[in-house]
Design an enzyme around this catalytic site. Structure first.
Site, PDB file in Angstrom:
ATOM      1  N   CYS A   1      46.009  28.607  43.862  1.00 42.79           N
ATOM      2  CA  CYS A   1      46.511  29.769  42.947  1.00 42.79           C
ATOM      3  C   CYS A   1      45.364  30.585  42.586  1.00 42.79           C
ATOM      4  O   CYS A   1      44.194  29.794  42.413  1.00 42.79           O
ATOM      5  CB  CYS A   1      47.149  28.983  41.779  1.00 42.79           C
ATOM      6  SG  CYS A   1      47.703  30.383  40.544  1.00 42.79           S
TER       7      CYS A   1
ATOM      8  N   ASP B   1      49.827  24.070  43.096  1.00 39.76           N
ATOM      9  CA  ASP B   1      49.827  25.426  43.476  1.00 39.76           C
ATOM     10  C   ASP B   1      48.548  25.764  44.144  1.00 39.76           C
ATOM     11  O   ASP B   1      47.500  26.355  43.580  1.00 39.76           O
ATOM     12  CB  ASP B   1      50.132  26.627  42.528  1.00 39.76           C
ATOM     13  CG  ASP B   1      50.412  27.877  43.207  1.00 39.76           C
ATOM     14  OD1 ASP B   1      50.358  27.891  44.450  1.00 39.76           O
ATOM     15  OD2 ASP B   1      50.481  28.821  42.082  1.00 39.76           O
TER      16      ASP B   1
ATOM     17  N   HIS C   1      39.548  29.908  33.684  1.00 43.55           N
ATOM     18  CA  HIS C   1      40.514  30.990  34.740  1.00 43.55           C
ATOM     19  C   HIS C   1      41.685  31.381  33.889  1.00 43.55           C
ATOM     20  O   HIS C   1      42.407  32.264  34.577  1.00 43.55           O
ATOM     21  CB  HIS C   1      41.160  29.817  35.712  1.00 43.55           C
ATOM     22  CG  HIS C   1      42.556  29.179  35.147  1.00 43.55           C
ATOM     23  ND1 HIS C   1      42.711  28.256  34.061  1.00 43.55           N
ATOM     24  CD2 HIS C   1      43.873  29.075  35.749  1.00 43.55           C
ATOM     25  CE1 HIS C   1      43.897  27.950  33.892  1.00 43.55           C
ATOM     26  NE2 HIS C   1      44.653  28.532  34.850  1.00 43.55           N
ATOM     27  N   GLY C   2      41.441  31.409  32.564  1.00 43.22           N
ATOM     28  CA  GLY C   2      42.484  32.171  31.643  1.00 43.22           C
ATOM     29  C   GLY C   2      42.482  31.985  30.023  1.00 43.22           C
ATOM     30  O   GLY C   2      41.449  31.256  29.879  1.00 43.22           O
TER      31      GLY C   2
ATOM     32  N   GLU D   1      50.252  42.869  37.067  1.00 39.46           N
ATOM     33  CA  GLU D   1      49.943  43.928  35.665  1.00 39.46           C
ATOM     34  C   GLU D   1      48.821  45.093  36.098  1.00 39.46           C
ATOM     35  O   GLU D   1      47.820  44.922  36.762  1.00 39.46           O
ATOM     36  CB  GLU D   1      49.236  42.734  34.717  1.00 39.46           C
ATOM     37  CG  GLU D   1      49.357  43.520  33.358  1.00 39.46           C
ATOM     38  CD  GLU D   1      48.747  42.324  32.429  1.00 39.46           C
ATOM     39  OE1 GLU D   1      49.626  41.717  31.591  1.00 39.46           O
ATOM     40  OE2 GLU D   1      47.500  42.435  32.213  1.00 39.46           O
TER      41      GLU D   1
ATOM     42  N   ASN E   1      42.476  27.077  42.094  1.00 41.98           N
ATOM     43  CA  ASN E   1      42.931  25.769  42.339  1.00 41.98           C
ATOM     44  C   ASN E   1      42.687  25.341  43.906  1.00 41.98           C
ATOM     45  O   ASN E   1      43.211  25.643  44.732  1.00 41.98           O
ATOM     46  CB  ASN E   1      44.609  25.612  42.415  1.00 41.98           C
ATOM     47  CG  ASN E   1      45.087  25.640  40.970  1.00 41.98           C
ATOM     48  OD1 ASN E   1      44.270  25.609  40.059  1.00 41.98           O
ATOM     49  ND2 ASN E   1      46.391  25.907  40.860  1.00 41.98           N
TER      50      ASN E   1
END
Length: 474
Positions: free
Chosen positions: A97, A94, A397-398, A204, A323
């Protein structure tokens, strides 16, 4: 396979250089996170990345690291532009992303009672899940322009404001060449401009729960209890097909490298070779599409809020990709070296003083956007000065996956997760229950711990924490 890991200092671990490794491997994690990282092939993968020709200083994995394709997710590798390589596995399927955060002029109190309405309208406006359908219809000629011009095309065609470009990494445009993007990839992307996709992608609605740095928060335009919208998506089928085809091309072009690599998923091409140049040109064109994809969803979100709340001011805080591979200059052994920095599930985190920081934030540093899960916090950080010393200007990143999608579906029932989250005030709308199960909060690492490591290492410093209110999943 047992891999020796040495503690260098707090939150820094190292796999010493040995065998075919050209540099040591570094893991930035707490003891608690390191134990989770050891549960899959992450350490083996970061060690394998250290064998790439031209790699500088360290092969790196971030605190949210977990097993990926070739590279670990959370992997960073900088390779010399003179004698290095490009590896599609170091960017991922991806391409671009990324995450963007929108700030509104609404407070949590002002949207109270409209949560389900917001979930319904966003879900109906923005195509989610696998397959086609996008918010903006484009033809083949327009797709070529999107691939070449990126966010400039969105501005020219009335789909963006000047401030959207000013607050977008690279102003939303890299020097891509649409002719290097495979035709099959273009066919997959043409109907997907302004679509969420599936898996861990989401929209979100969030409430700013806590401010850690008032000065930087003010610069980013953030206030406690303010409503934000976070978008996590990428280049859809266009990026996936592009990565797939170039991986196959590299495997055919460089069979000796395939045989000699510790993992064939690390297949690469020397940067100076034409196949590598073609891939980079295609990757940048696809990255342009991904920025436009997130911008198209931004336009849809602006429309959704206006319909419910009347004219609402919604501005971009920042858009960052996690990415990508980019040419940057970093100090290595006391000298400035031009490198191609592969970031695969890792966010650029440049401090003030770097030319990569957008002009509007040059006196504080680059915003870093890190989502958590449907049931936990997300964060906005600012690039930390130490990132230049230890991580080539990068951070996490998360939250990082803890369980595979298969395991999560065995452990959780989607409807139960939705019901439990609603009790906590989080409205989730998704294409299927299995998607919700795959993305259950328990399937991820502790995002607070990931952020703590980033902050303590001064690679990305805490600015604000957000809590979820409405979540749309593909």
């Amino acid at each position: 396979m047992s891999i020796e890991v040495e503690k260098v200092e707090e939150n820094i671990y190292e796999i010493p250089k040995e065998g075919e490794m050209n540099v040591p491997a570094r893991i930035y994690a707490s003891e608690k996170l390191l134990e989770k990282i050891k549960d899959d092939k992450t350490l083996e993968q970061v060690k394998n990345v250290a064998t790439l020709p031209g790699i500088q200083k360290h092969s790196i994995v971030m605190p949210d690291g977990h097993q990926g394709y070739g590279f670990p997710i959370g992997g960073v590798a900088a390779v010399s532009m003179e004698n290095g390589v490009v590896s599609p596995g170091g960017i991922g399927y991806d391409i671009n992303c990324g995450v963007r955060v929108l700030k509104t002029d609404l407070t949590a109190e002002e949207i109270e009672g409209h949560e389900q309405q917001l979930a319904n309208i966003m879900y109906s406006k923005i195509p989610a899940g696998l397959g086609g359908g996008g918010y903006i219809d484009i033809d083949e000629d327009e797709l070529e322009e999107v691939l070449e011009k990126g966010m400039d095309w969105m501005l020219e065609n009335g789909h963006a404001k000047e401030s959207d470009l000013e607050r977008c990494e690279e102003n939303g445009r890299l020097p891509g060449d649409p002719s290097k993007v495979p035709e099959k990839a273009k066919k997959r992307g043409i109907k997907q401009l302004g679509s969420l996709g599936s898996g861990n992608h989401f929209l979100e609605v969030q409430r700013v729960d806590e401010i850690f740095n008032e000065e930087v928060a003010e610069k980013f335009g953030l206030e406690k209890d303010q409503i934000l919208v976070m978008i996590h998506s990428g280049s859809r089928g266009l990026g996936h097909q592009t990565c797939t085809e170039y991986l196959r091309k590299f495997e055919k072009q460089y069979p000796e490298e395939v045989e000699s690599l510790p993992d064939k998923e690390l297949i690469y091409a020397p940067i100076e070779d034409q196949p590598a140049q073609d891939y980079i040109d295609a990757m940048y064109a696809v990255a342009n599409f991904a920025w436009c994809n997130r911008q198209a969803m931004t336009e849809a979100i602006r429309d959704c809020f206006d319909r419910i709340f009347g004219e609402t001011e919604i501005d971009l805080v920042y858009d960052v990709c996690h990415n990508i591979a980019k040419e940057e200059t970093h100090e290595v052994d006391g000298k400035d070296v031009d490198v191609l920095v592969h970031r695969k599930g890792a966010t650029r985190a440049m401090p003030k003083g770097r030319k990569e920081v957008p002009e509007v934030y040059e006196d504080v540093g680059q915003p870093v956007l890190i989502p958590g899960t449907m049931g936990t916090s997300s964060y906005i950080l600012v690039g930390g000065q130490n990132s230049l010393n230890v991580s080539f200007g990068s951070t996490a990143h998360g939250a990082g996956r803890l369980k595979s999608r298969t395991q999560a579906k065995q452990d959780y029932w989607g409807e139960d997760v939705q019901r439990d989250l609603k009790h906590e005030g989080v409205y989730v709308k998704a294409v299927s229950g299995s998607t919700v199960a795959e993305e259950a909060p328990g399937a991820y690492k502790d995002v607070d711990e990931v952020i703590k490591v980033s902050d303590e290492l001064d690679i990305g410093r805490k600015v604000a924490k957000m809590k979820p209110i409405v979540n749309i999943k593909g």
